[in-house]
Write a protein that holds these residues in place. Structure first.
Motif, mmCIF file in Angstrom:
data_model
loop_
_atom_site.group_PDB
_atom_site.id
_atom_site.type_symbol
_atom_site.label_atom_id
_atom_site.label_comp_id
_atom_site.label_asym_id
_atom_site.label_seq_id
_atom_site.Cartn_x
_atom_site.Cartn_y
_atom_site.Cartn_z
ATOM 1 N N LEU A 138 38.833 7.027 9.771
ATOM 2 C CA LEU A 138 38.426 7.008 10.927
ATOM 3 C C LEU A 138 39.429 6.386 12.053
ATOM 4 O O LEU A 138 39.505 6.572 13.003
ATOM 5 C CB LEU A 138 36.964 6.134 11.201
ATOM 6 N N LYS A 139 40.035 5.268 11.098
ATOM 7 C CA LYS A 139 41.100 4.328 12.043
ATOM 8 C C LYS A 139 42.218 5.215 12.375
ATOM 9 O O LYS A 139 42.466 5.074 13.669
ATOM 10 C CB LYS A 139 41.434 3.213 11.093
ATOM 11 N N LEU A 140 42.686 6.085 11.468
ATOM 12 C CA LEU A 140 43.984 6.811 11.781
ATOM 13 C C LEU A 140 43.643 8.039 12.727
ATOM 14 O O LEU A 140 44.203 8.410 13.413
ATOM 15 C CB LEU A 140 44.648 7.236 10.520
ATOM 16 N N THR A 146 42.153 6.558 16.305
ATOM 17 C CA THR A 146 42.880 5.499 16.711
ATOM 18 C C THR A 146 41.782 4.483 17.515
ATOM 19 O O THR A 146 41.952 4.048 18.422
ATOM 20 C CB THR A 146 44.066 5.793 17.854
ATOM 21 N N LEU A 147 40.986 4.112 16.555
ATOM 22 C CA LEU A 147 39.906 3.072 16.865
ATOM 23 C C LEU A 147 40.481 1.638 16.570
ATOM 24 O O LEU A 147 41.398 1.694 15.843
ATOM 25 C CB LEU A 147 38.794 3.358 16.282
ATOM 26 N N ARG A 148 39.786 0.671 17.211
ATOM 27 C CA ARG A 148 40.182 -0.581 16.821
ATOM 28 C C ARG A 148 39.570 -1.023 15.240
ATOM 29 O O ARG A 148 38.551 -0.160 14.982
ATOM 30 C CB ARG A 148 39.609 -1.512 17.656
ATOM 31 N N TYR A 149 39.853 -2.127 14.675
ATOM 32 C CA TYR A 149 39.653 -2.186 13.488
ATOM 33 C C TYR A 149 38.072 -2.768 13.380
ATOM 34 O O TYR A 149 37.278 -2.127 12.751
ATOM 35 C CB TYR A 149 40.273 -3.394 12.693
ATOM 36 N N ILE A 150 37.812 -3.360 14.487
ATOM 37 C CA ILE A 150 36.341 -3.751 14.775
ATOM 38 C C ILE A 150 35.351 -2.665 14.977
ATOM 39 O O ILE A 150 34.320 -2.620 14.674
ATOM 40 C CB ILE A 150 36.455 -4.838 15.975
ATOM 41 N N ASP A 151 35.888 -1.539 15.772
ATOM 42 C CA ASP A 151 35.124 -0.406 15.964
ATOM 43 C C ASP A 151 34.798 0.393 14.591
ATOM 44 O O ASP A 151 33.220 0.547 14.402
ATOM 45 C CB ASP A 151 35.729 0.588 16.933
ATOM 46 N N VAL A 152 35.919 0.384 13.806
ATOM 47 C CA VAL A 152 35.675 0.875 12.596
ATOM 48 C C VAL A 152 34.576 0.359 11.747
ATOM 49 O O VAL A 152 33.788 0.764 11.031
ATOM 50 C CB VAL A 152 36.931 1.082 11.721
ATOM 51 N N GLU A 153 34.694 -1.001 11.700
ATOM 52 C CA GLU A 153 33.638 -1.938 11.001
ATOM 53 C C GLU A 153 32.142 -1.717 11.785
ATOM 54 O O GLU A 153 31.260 -1.577 10.913
ATOM 55 C CB GLU A 153 33.749 -3.489 11.366
ATOM 56 N N GLU A 154 32.200 -1.583 12.840
ATOM 57 C CA GLU A 154 30.717 -1.409 13.420
ATOM 58 C C GLU A 154 30.097 0.040 13.286
ATOM 59 O O GLU A 154 29.100 0.155 12.667
ATOM 60 C CB GLU A 154 30.645 -1.389 14.964
ATOM 61 N N ILE A 155 31.307 0.874 12.999
ATOM 62 C CA ILE A 155 30.670 2.526 12.503
ATOM 63 C C ILE A 155 30.106 2.268 10.923
ATOM 64 O O ILE A 155 29.084 2.935 10.759
ATOM 65 C CB ILE A 155 31.664 3.289 12.959
ATOM 66 N N MET A 156 30.871 1.585 10.449
ATOM 67 C CA MET A 156 30.635 1.398 8.749
ATOM 68 C C MET A 156 29.230 0.692 8.687
ATOM 69 O O MET A 156 28.454 0.998 7.813
ATOM 70 C CB MET A 156 31.823 0.471 8.335
ATOM 71 N N LYS A 157 29.027 -0.352 9.485
ATOM 72 C CA LYS A 157 27.613 -0.914 9.431
ATOM 73 C C LYS A 157 26.613 -0.099 9.723
ATOM 74 O O LYS A 157 25.473 -0.085 9.300
ATOM 75 C CB LYS A 157 27.694 -2.006 10.320
ATOM 76 N N MET A 158 26.654 0.856 10.629
ATOM 77 C CA MET A 158 25.674 1.863 11.034
ATOM 78 C C MET A 158 25.388 2.484 9.848
ATOM 79 O O MET A 158 24.285 3.156 9.903
ATOM 80 C CB MET A 158 25.977 2.626 12.377
ATOM 81 N N ARG A 159 26.441 2.838 9.147
ATOM 82 C CA ARG A 159 26.284 3.648 8.181
ATOM 83 C C ARG A 159 25.767 2.915 6.501
ATOM 84 O O ARG A 159 25.873 3.306 5.490
ATOM 85 C CB ARG A 159 27.556 4.442 7.558
ATOM 86 N N GLU A 160 25.467 1.695 6.770
ATOM 87 C CA GLU A 160 25.035 0.684 5.831
ATOM 88 C C GLU A 160 26.180 0.405 5.028
ATOM 89 O O GLU A 160 25.727 0.292 3.754
ATOM 90 C CB GLU A 160 23.861 1.143 5.378
#
Length: 55
Positions: A11-13, A16-30
């Motif tokens: 997702l990051k690569l 080109t999301l911010r690290y915090i955006d990737v963290e939020e996406i991962m939280k949505m996926r539990e």
């Protein structure tokens, strides 16, 4: 390599999301993971993913 690591680095690569955006996406996926951990994964596996993505 574990699937959640692959997913976060991808997702990051790819998008080109911010690290915090990737963290939020991962939280949505539990999957609870800190953005600093994701940053470490990206630094560690960056060359591996770029080689795979350029094929």
């Amino acid at each position: 390599m574990k699937p959640h690591i692959l997913q976060a680095v991808y997702l990051k690569l790819k998008f080109t999301l911010r690290y915090i955006d990737v963290e939020e996406i991962m939280k949505m996926r539990e999957i609870n993971v800190d953005h600093a951990t994701i940053q470490g994964w990206v630094y560690k596996f960056n060359t591996f993913f770029e080689a795979k993505m350029n094929r």
